[in-house]
Design an enzyme around this catalytic site. Structure first.
Site, mmCIF file in Angstrom:
data_model
loop_
_atom_site.group_PDB
_atom_site.id
_atom_site.type_symbol
_atom_site.label_atom_id
_atom_site.label_comp_id
_atom_site.label_asym_id
_atom_site.label_seq_id
_atom_site.Cartn_x
_atom_site.Cartn_y
_atom_site.Cartn_z
ATOM 1 N N ASP A 15 0.882 -1.163 0.000
ATOM 2 C CA ASP A 15 0.000 0.000 0.000
ATOM 3 C C ASP A 15 0.925 1.220 0.000
ATOM 4 O O ASP A 15 2.135 1.081 -0.244
ATOM 5 C CB ASP A 15 -1.013 -0.036 1.162
ATOM 6 C CG ASP A 15 -0.383 0.236 2.518
ATOM 7 O OD1 ASP A 15 0.865 0.340 2.600
ATOM 8 O OD2 ASP A 15 -1.130 0.355 3.496
ATOM 9 N N CYS A 72 3.188 -3.101 3.920
ATOM 10 C CA CYS A 72 2.328 -1.980 4.314
ATOM 11 C C CYS A 72 3.044 -1.230 5.433
ATOM 12 O O CYS A 72 4.253 -1.391 5.609
ATOM 13 C CB CYS A 72 0.921 -2.440 4.688
ATOM 14 S SG CYS A 72 0.779 -3.450 6.171
ATOM 15 N N THR A 74 2.826 -1.517 8.727
ATOM 16 C CA THR A 74 3.277 -2.415 9.795
ATOM 17 C C THR A 74 3.489 -3.853 9.347
ATOM 18 O O THR A 74 4.156 -4.623 10.048
ATOM 19 C CB THR A 74 2.222 -2.463 10.915
ATOM 20 O OG1 THR A 74 0.983 -2.902 10.324
ATOM 21 C CG2 THR A 74 2.030 -1.101 11.574
ATOM 22 N N HIS A 105 9.123 -23.738 10.616
ATOM 23 C CA HIS A 105 8.055 -24.338 11.422
ATOM 24 C C HIS A 105 6.662 -24.180 10.815
ATOM 25 O O HIS A 105 5.807 -25.030 11.049
ATOM 26 C CB HIS A 105 8.026 -23.695 12.822
ATOM 27 C CG HIS A 105 9.179 -24.086 13.683
ATOM 28 N ND1 HIS A 105 9.162 -23.975 15.054
ATOM 29 C CD2 HIS A 105 10.407 -24.589 13.362
ATOM 30 C CE1 HIS A 105 10.320 -24.397 15.548
ATOM 31 N NE2 HIS A 105 11.103 -24.757 14.542
ATOM 32 N N HIS A 140 6.297 -30.645 12.134
ATOM 33 C CA HIS A 140 5.759 -29.349 11.688
ATOM 34 C C HIS A 140 4.749 -29.533 10.555
ATOM 35 O O HIS A 140 3.780 -28.788 10.455
ATOM 36 C CB HIS A 140 6.894 -28.427 11.261
ATOM 37 C CG HIS A 140 7.868 -28.175 12.366
ATOM 38 N ND1 HIS A 140 7.515 -27.517 13.519
ATOM 39 C CD2 HIS A 140 9.166 -28.536 12.508
ATOM 40 C CE1 HIS A 140 8.567 -27.471 14.325
ATOM 41 N NE2 HIS A 140 9.577 -28.080 13.743
HETATM 42 C C1 RB5 Z 1 -2.076 2.700 6.354
HETATM 43 O O1 RB5 Z 1 -2.114 3.925 6.970
HETATM 44 C C2 RB5 Z 1 -1.754 1.603 7.378
HETATM 45 O O2 RB5 Z 1 -2.864 1.358 8.175
HETATM 46 C C3 RB5 Z 1 -1.313 0.350 6.662
HETATM 47 O O3 RB5 Z 1 -0.188 0.621 5.895
HETATM 48 C C4 RB5 Z 1 -0.937 -0.843 7.544
HETATM 49 O O4 RB5 Z 1 0.009 -0.495 8.502
HETATM 50 C C5 RB5 Z 1 -2.042 -1.619 8.071
HETATM 51 O O5 RB5 Z 1 -1.894 -2.601 8.784
#
Ligand code: RB5
Length: 150
Positions: A15, A72, A74, A105, A140
């Protein structure tokens, strides 16, 4: 089950939070001998990460790509969305050790990276571990087979 993803077909997407690192990963992966399919986006405009997670996850589930990489902010939202697709074992990873264990695993087939909390060089190290580590099979394999039992 997949031994490892050396030289494999990789589907990649992001994203806006992961766009810059996706762009950096693509040529690096090609240089390492991987075949890379970029599913977008093609610019940094704000998008909804589940749309891209689902595209990559479906390609992997259909066997049109061997593994997926999603970036993304996180890595968390991408993994939640990708795991809704049957046959997908997506993991949010922030250390090389977890990348290794996710393969050994869990036979993970989609790697979800953080573009905001992990730097480019560290993510490349994570990707390398993820793509080159063998699934350990044995006990596993029995556990991984139970993922779809829910
Ligand atoms: C976008 O702002 C953010 O929510 C996305 O990149 C991500 O971290 C979602 O889990």
């Amino acid at each position: 089950m997949t031994a490892n993803f050396k030289g494999a077909r990789i589907a990649i997407a992001s994203d806006h939070g992961g766009f810059e690192q996706k762009e950096s990963l693509k040529p690096w992966l090609v240089q390492q001998g991987y075949s890379v399919k970029d599913l977008g986006p093609d610019n940094e405009a704000s998008v909804d990460y589940p749309d891209y997670a689902h595209i990559v996850a479906k390609l992997v589930a259909r066997g049109e790509a061997d593994a997926g990489i999603l970036v993304c902010g996180t890595g968390l939202g991408m993994s939640i969305a990708a795991n809704k697709v049957k046959g997908i074992r997506a993991v949010p990873v922030t250390t090389p050790e977890f990348a290794q264990l996710a393969r050994e695993h869990n036979d993970a087939n989609v790697l979800c990276l953080s573009g905001r909390f992990v730097d480019d060089a560290s993510n490349k190290h994570i990707v390398q571990e993820f793509l080159t580590t063998d699934f350990a099979e044995g006990r596993h394999a029995r556990r991984v087979a139970k993922f779809e039992d829910a």
